[in-house]
Design a protein around this motif. Structure first.
Motif, PDB file in Angstrom:
ATOM      1  N   ASP A 219       0.822  -1.218   0.000  1.00  0.00           N
ATOM      2  CA  ASP A 219       0.000   0.000   0.000  1.00  0.00           C
ATOM      3  C   ASP A 219       0.850   1.259   0.000  1.00  0.00           C
ATOM      4  OD1 ASP A 219      -2.040  -1.726   0.101  1.00  0.00           O
ATOM      5  OD2 ASP A 219      -2.824  -1.109   2.051  1.00  0.00           O
ATOM      6  N   THR A 220       0.334   2.278  -0.694  1.00  0.00           N
ATOM      7  CA  THR A 220       1.029   3.559  -0.678  1.00  0.00           C
ATOM      8  C   THR A 220       0.691   4.350   0.583  1.00  0.00           C
ATOM      9  OG1 THR A 220      -0.711   4.141  -2.209  1.00  0.00           O
ATOM     10  CG2 THR A 220       1.539   4.052  -3.086  1.00  0.00           C
ATOM     11  N   ASN A 221      -0.516   4.114   1.149  1.00  0.00           N
ATOM     12  CA  ASN A 221      -0.854   4.875   2.358  1.00  0.00           C
ATOM     13  C   ASN A 221      -0.210   4.220   3.569  1.00  0.00           C
ATOM     14  OD1 ASN A 221      -2.820   3.338   4.146  1.00  0.00           O
ATOM     15  ND2 ASN A 221      -3.696   3.057   2.117  1.00  0.00           N
ATOM     16  N   GLU A 236      11.344   3.480   6.087  1.00  0.00           N
ATOM     17  CA  GLU A 236      11.597   3.894   4.712  1.00  0.00           C
ATOM     18  C   GLU A 236      12.560   2.943   3.992  1.00  0.00           C
ATOM     19  OE1 GLU A 236      13.001   7.861   4.390  1.00  0.00           O
ATOM     20  OE2 GLU A 236      12.091   8.146   2.412  1.00  0.00           O
ATOM     21  N   ARG A 240      11.603   0.151   1.174  1.00  0.00           N
ATOM     22  CA  ARG A 240      12.081   0.419  -0.174  1.00  0.00           C
ATOM     23  C   ARG A 240      12.865  -0.779  -0.718  1.00  0.00           C
ATOM     24  NH1 ARG A 240      16.142   4.114  -0.605  1.00  0.00           N
ATOM     25  NH2 ARG A 240      15.079   5.512   0.823  1.00  0.00           N
ATOM     26  N   ARG A 243      10.528  -3.586  -1.636  1.00  0.00           N
ATOM     27  CA  ARG A 243       9.832  -3.295  -2.902  1.00  0.00           C
ATOM     28  C   ARG A 243      10.778  -3.485  -4.079  1.00  0.00           C
ATOM     29  NH1 ARG A 243       6.091   1.828  -0.951  1.00  0.00           N
ATOM     30  NH2 ARG A 243       4.625   0.534   0.208  1.00  0.00           N
ATOM     31  N   ASN A 252       5.740  -5.112 -10.653  1.00  0.00           N
ATOM     32  CA  ASN A 252       5.660  -3.775 -10.064  1.00  0.00           C
ATOM     33  C   ASN A 252       5.082  -3.946  -8.665  1.00  0.00           C
ATOM     34  OD1 ASN A 252       4.571  -1.259  -9.143  1.00  0.00           O
ATOM     35  ND2 ASN A 252       4.778  -0.494 -11.240  1.00  0.00           N
ATOM     36  N   MET A 254       3.489  -2.164  -6.731  1.00  0.00           N
ATOM     37  CA  MET A 254       2.152  -1.614  -6.519  1.00  0.00           C
ATOM     38  C   MET A 254       1.078  -2.438  -7.232  1.00  0.00           C
ATOM     39  SD  MET A 254       2.577   1.080  -4.622  1.00  0.00           S
ATOM     40  CE  MET A 254       3.918   0.274  -3.772  1.00  0.00           C
TER      41      MET A 254
ATOM     42  N   GLU B  21       1.228   3.265  -9.677  1.00  0.00           N
ATOM     43  CA  GLU B  21       1.466   4.195  -8.572  1.00  0.00           C
ATOM     44  C   GLU B  21       0.256   5.097  -8.337  1.00  0.00           C
ATOM     45  OE1 GLU B  21       4.689   3.997  -7.270  1.00  0.00           O
ATOM     46  OE2 GLU B  21       5.315   2.571  -8.824  1.00  0.00           O
ATOM     47  N   ARG B  22      -0.615   5.200  -9.340  1.00  0.00           N
ATOM     48  CA  ARG B  22      -1.744   6.123  -9.209  1.00  0.00           C
ATOM     49  C   ARG B  22      -2.928   5.463  -8.492  1.00  0.00           C
ATOM     50  NH1 ARG B  22      -4.166   9.234 -13.794  1.00  0.00           N
ATOM     51  NH2 ARG B  22      -4.817   7.137 -14.360  1.00  0.00           N
ATOM     52  N   GLY B  23      -3.606   6.278  -7.693  1.00  0.00           N
ATOM     53  CA  GLY B  23      -4.749   5.775  -6.943  1.00  0.00           C
ATOM     54  C   GLY B  23      -5.834   5.211  -7.845  1.00  0.00           C
ATOM     55  N   GLN B  26      -4.903   1.869  -9.165  1.00  0.00           N
ATOM     56  CA  GLN B  26      -4.976   0.856  -8.111  1.00  0.00           C
ATOM     57  C   GLN B  26      -6.415   0.398  -7.913  1.00  0.00           C
ATOM     58  OE1 GLN B  26      -3.025   2.707  -4.774  1.00  0.00           O
ATOM     59  NE2 GLN B  26      -1.015   2.525  -5.714  1.00  0.00           N
TER      60      GLN B  26
END
Lengths: 717, 86
Positions: A219-221, A236, A240, A243, A252, A254, B21-23, B26
């Motif tokens: 997750d990015t959040n 961090e 990193r 990932r 990827n 994400m 990477e974009r919401g 996703q």
């Protein structure tokens, strides 16, 4: 939260539009409790579910979502609830996973993510009747085997089919405690997950679950890291490099999670669904009509106008009955209290007035929620948002802001409650903030009084109706830039992408719609009701005390020849004048002088802060016409038309000049004068911060604009 | 290779790339829109924005600005798997 019998807690999880709420209602039989999750405006619905063998469990209906990657408050609540991280709530003992039988692949993604939590699970394939109609045959036994032996049950919650089987399946899951088969991560991703878990565990000293590790890696959040107390500087580097490890293996980081899940789900679903001959759904055909380039917006306007007119007009009758009921009660209760004037006034004006002030909103709330329930459950709400989105997106709102803003023209309170249909927290907050600008029905009496008393007689009926329409637009004119500024400059919340499923059309189930309408109304009465009541009593006390009997005697002595009724009105006016409210009004009249308001109007404005419609009856008292003045009262019009300034530089000129009349109406169009709205805003935004902000902003704006109008018009005329 | 926003109503395309990477992307991936998947632009909203696309047996709406970054291949032998109308 107490739970029955064995104290087992079961979570109901699923995508939106899967009929989850219908299933919840069927399983709990409306033995439900509604509350709020701490700190967020996500309601917690739970109920008692009988497993058929006498065993009872607590079933909690979690918000619908597509993925565990938390982006919105609703989604965060689901993750926290499933992992037992909500204060006062336990970790569930099992999960009932509701999926749409017509779209297994998409729905099983969430199930597969939930499986990572290792909880016993029952898979409910709902809307089996629709799947059958479409010619889909689902081999539930094969699917159950492929998913590790979890019970797989076909249901049609709408028709009430398969509900006993769900109860049995849940009992089975709870006794056998079979979790769903988990995804098999490719070696490098598994390694990266282990790395992250190891690093987090070392830094925080906490045990890191597999699910937590996935949220940390994918997750990015940062909500999971924040909950674990894993600081940015510490996490961090390890995150990193983990990932990087995923990236080096060809994924990827994400995108790895959905890619791996979907690939394995495709394999698991191979041969499970047989597509036979079936009827194509009607949804595409209906959409060709309802989303047509020309007909779509026309039908949309028709539906919305019908909807608005119903809220407005249908609610009128029950509102009148409630008003009559309150007046009748006053008539019954007041006379026996005649010997105790203070108690009489407290009961009649304070308590009954306060109860009446919020009960009167109930019909609008009920009708609005009835319609919103129908629009949502039928699938049209998503289409309405689709049609309207373009008009709202540029100022930071979205298509779903339309219904709350439209219904704001009837009453802000139900509109604020309906902002819950907006998923994006930023757009939701901005919409809630601008809804009180819409010209609600409580503003109508003052417009009507001013137009009928001044605009009509002076400029004719054409101007009268034009001013009337104009006043209804004033709020909107200021609401749009407000939303723009708010979403661009003030709100720091990350906006949610407007990705919206246009679900299959469905006949709403009356029981679900009525039940939700009732729950919303009950919540309003219990929450906002108490605040409104308190405010009304305070304002009553301020305009009642102090009450020196000598005032009445003096008035009677000064006007010995007048009729008893006239004297009574004069006494009332005199009491208000020397009450705390009156004194305060006189003291701060200079602040309203640039708007052209005398002290009597100022007192009216002050007394109207809990409920703006009070202005008409307050003017009735201060202009000594007597209580119970109505917007169409001839005496009040006459008294106001004759009113002249008796002191200051304007002595001798009429108080209600065109400038003052317009300024007064504009003030009421923009000012935050509604206790219930403030209380509801606080409730819906999760704190008093936004409610206070709205009050200060609207009131200041009202003063500035109204002052500008007065000063401009007075120079022209 | 064409941005999804330039597809015509009724036209099919095969998703070539998105930006994980974009919401928005996703969200779409969670709904099953992954590279290689065939999608169809059903229609544009009456005001031209947003779009309604169909994939994995579901119809999803997204804004034009967000569809510009989704690259589809319209020359691929589409429709390989004709998405079923829900």
């Amino acid at each position: 939260m107490s739970s029955p019998d064995a104290g087992l807690l079961v979570a109901l999880v699923g995508n939106p539009n899967t009929g989850k709420s219908t299933l919840f209602n069927a399983l709990t039989g409306l033995r439900q409790r509604v509350g709020n999750y701490p700190g967020v405006t996500v309601s917690r619905k739970s109920g008692t579910c009988d497993l058929g063998d006498g065993q009872k469990v607590e079933l909690v209906d979690l918000p619908g979502l597509y993925s565990l990657a938390a982006a919105s408050p609703d989604e965060q609540v689901v993750i926290d609830a499933l992992s037992g991280n909500i204060a006062g709530d336990r970790r569930p003992d099992a999960v009932v996973m509701v999926v749409d039988a017509t779209n297994l692949l998409r729905n099983l993604f969430l199930a597969s993510q939930v499986a990572e939590l290792g909880l016993p699970l029952v898979l409910v394939l709902n809307q089996a009747d629709v799947a059958k109609e479409q010619g889909l045959r689902i081999d539930t036994e094969l699917l159950s085997r492929r998913l590790g032996g979890v019970p797989v049950i076909l249901t049609s919650a709408w028709k009430g089919e398969g509900i006993p089987e769900v109860r049995r399946g849940l009992a089975e899951a709870l006794s056998r405690r079979t979790p769903m088969k988990r995804v098999v991560w490719p070696t490098d991703i598994a390694g990266a997950l282990a790395d992250v878990a190891q690093a987090a565990s070392t830094d925080t000293g906490k045990a890191i679950s597999a699910a937590d590790a996935q949220r940390l890696l994918f997750d990015t959040n940062a909500s999971t890291a924040e909950r674990l107390g894993w600081t940015l500087e510490r996490r961090e580097k390890p995150v990193r490099s983990a990932r990087e490890r995923v990236r080096n293996s060809g994924y990827n980081p994400m995108a790895a999670e959905p890619l791996v899940h979907y690939a394995q789900l495709r394999v698991a679903l191979d041969g499970v669904v047989a597509e036979g001959l079936g009827k194509a759904g009607r949804t595409a055909a209906v959409d060709r009509l309802l989303l047509h380039r020309v007909l779509g917006p026309v039908l949309f306007l028709g539906i919305m106008l019908g909807f608005f007119a119903s809220v407005f007009w249908l609610a009128k009758f029950p509102m009148d009955w409630i008003q009559l009921g309150v007046d009748w009660t006053k008539g019954v209760v007041a006379p026996p209290l005649e010997p105790y004037p203070m108690l009489q006034s407290l009961v009649a004006d304070g308590i009954l007035g306060g109860v009446g002030a919020f009960l009167v909103f109930l019909p609008q709330i009920l009708i609005l929620f009835l319609f919103i329930g129908i629009l949502e459950d039928s699938g049209y709400m998503a289409r309405a948002a689709f049609i309207m989105d373009r008009l709202f997106s540029w100022c930071g709102l979205n298509g779903k802001s339309f219904v709350p803003m439209l219904s704001g023209f009837a009453c802000a309170i139900p509109s604020l409650l309906s902002t819950r249909t907006i998923e994006d927290p930023k757009a939701r907050l901005a919409t809630a903030f601008v809804v009180p600008f819409m010209s609600c029905s409580a503003r109508f009496p003052i417009y009507a009084l001013m137009c009928a008393a001044f605009i009509g007689p002076l400029y004719g009926p054409g101007w009268e109706s034009l001013v009337m329409v104009g006043m209804h637009c004033v709020g909107l004119v200021f609401a749009v830039p407000t939303a723009f500024v708010l979403t661009r400059l003030v709100l720091k919340v990350k906006p949610q992408p407007f990705v919206l499923e246009l679900p299959r059309y469905q006949m709403p189930k009356p029981r679900d719609v009525v039940w939700r309408m009732w729950q919303n109304a009950a919540e309003f009465v219990s929450k906002a009701g108490t605040v409104i009541f308190a405010i009304t009593i305070i304002v009553w006390a301020l305009s009642y005390f102090p009450r020196d009997a000598s005032v009445a005697e003096r008035i009677r002595a000064e006007h010995p020849t007048e009729s008893a009724e006239k004297v009574k009105a004069r006494v009332q006016a005199a009491y208000v004048e020397q009450s705390y409210m009156g004194r305060f009004g006189k003291a701060i009249q200079p602040a309203f002088d640039p708007l052209g308001f005398d002290w009597k109007i100022t007192v009216g404005v002050l007394a109207s802060f809990p409920a703006r419609e009070v202005i008409v009856s307050t003017l009735g008292v201060t202009y000594s016409v007597g209580e119970g003045a109505e917007a169409d009262s001839q005496d009040l019009r006459k008294a106001m038309q004759d009113a002249k300034w008796t002191e200051g530089p304007r002595t001798g000129s009429p108080i209600f000049s065109l400038a003052a009349v317009l300024a007064l109406m504009v003030f009421f169009a923009l000012c935050s004068q509604c206790g219930p709205t403030i209380a509801t805003l606080a409730q819906e935004t999760g704190g008093w911060k936004w409610a206070a902000g709205s009050f200060v902003y609207m009131t200041t704006l009202a003063w500035i604009v109204s002052m500008a109008v007065y000063q401009f018009v007075i120079r022209l005329t | 290779m064409t941005p999804l926003s330039q597809l015509l109503p009724g036209q099919f395309g095969k998703l070539a790339s998105l930006n994980p990477e974009r919401g928005v992307d996703q969200r779409l991936m969670a709904l099953g829109l992954l590279p290689g998947m065939v999608l169809k632009l059903i229609r544009k909203a009456p005001l031209g924005d947003p779009l309604a696309i169909e994939f994995c047996g579901q119809v999803v709406s997204l804004r034009l600005a967000e569809a510009e970054n989704l690259i589809v291949d319209v020359s691929a032998d589409c429709p390989i798997q004709r998405p079923r109308q829900p």
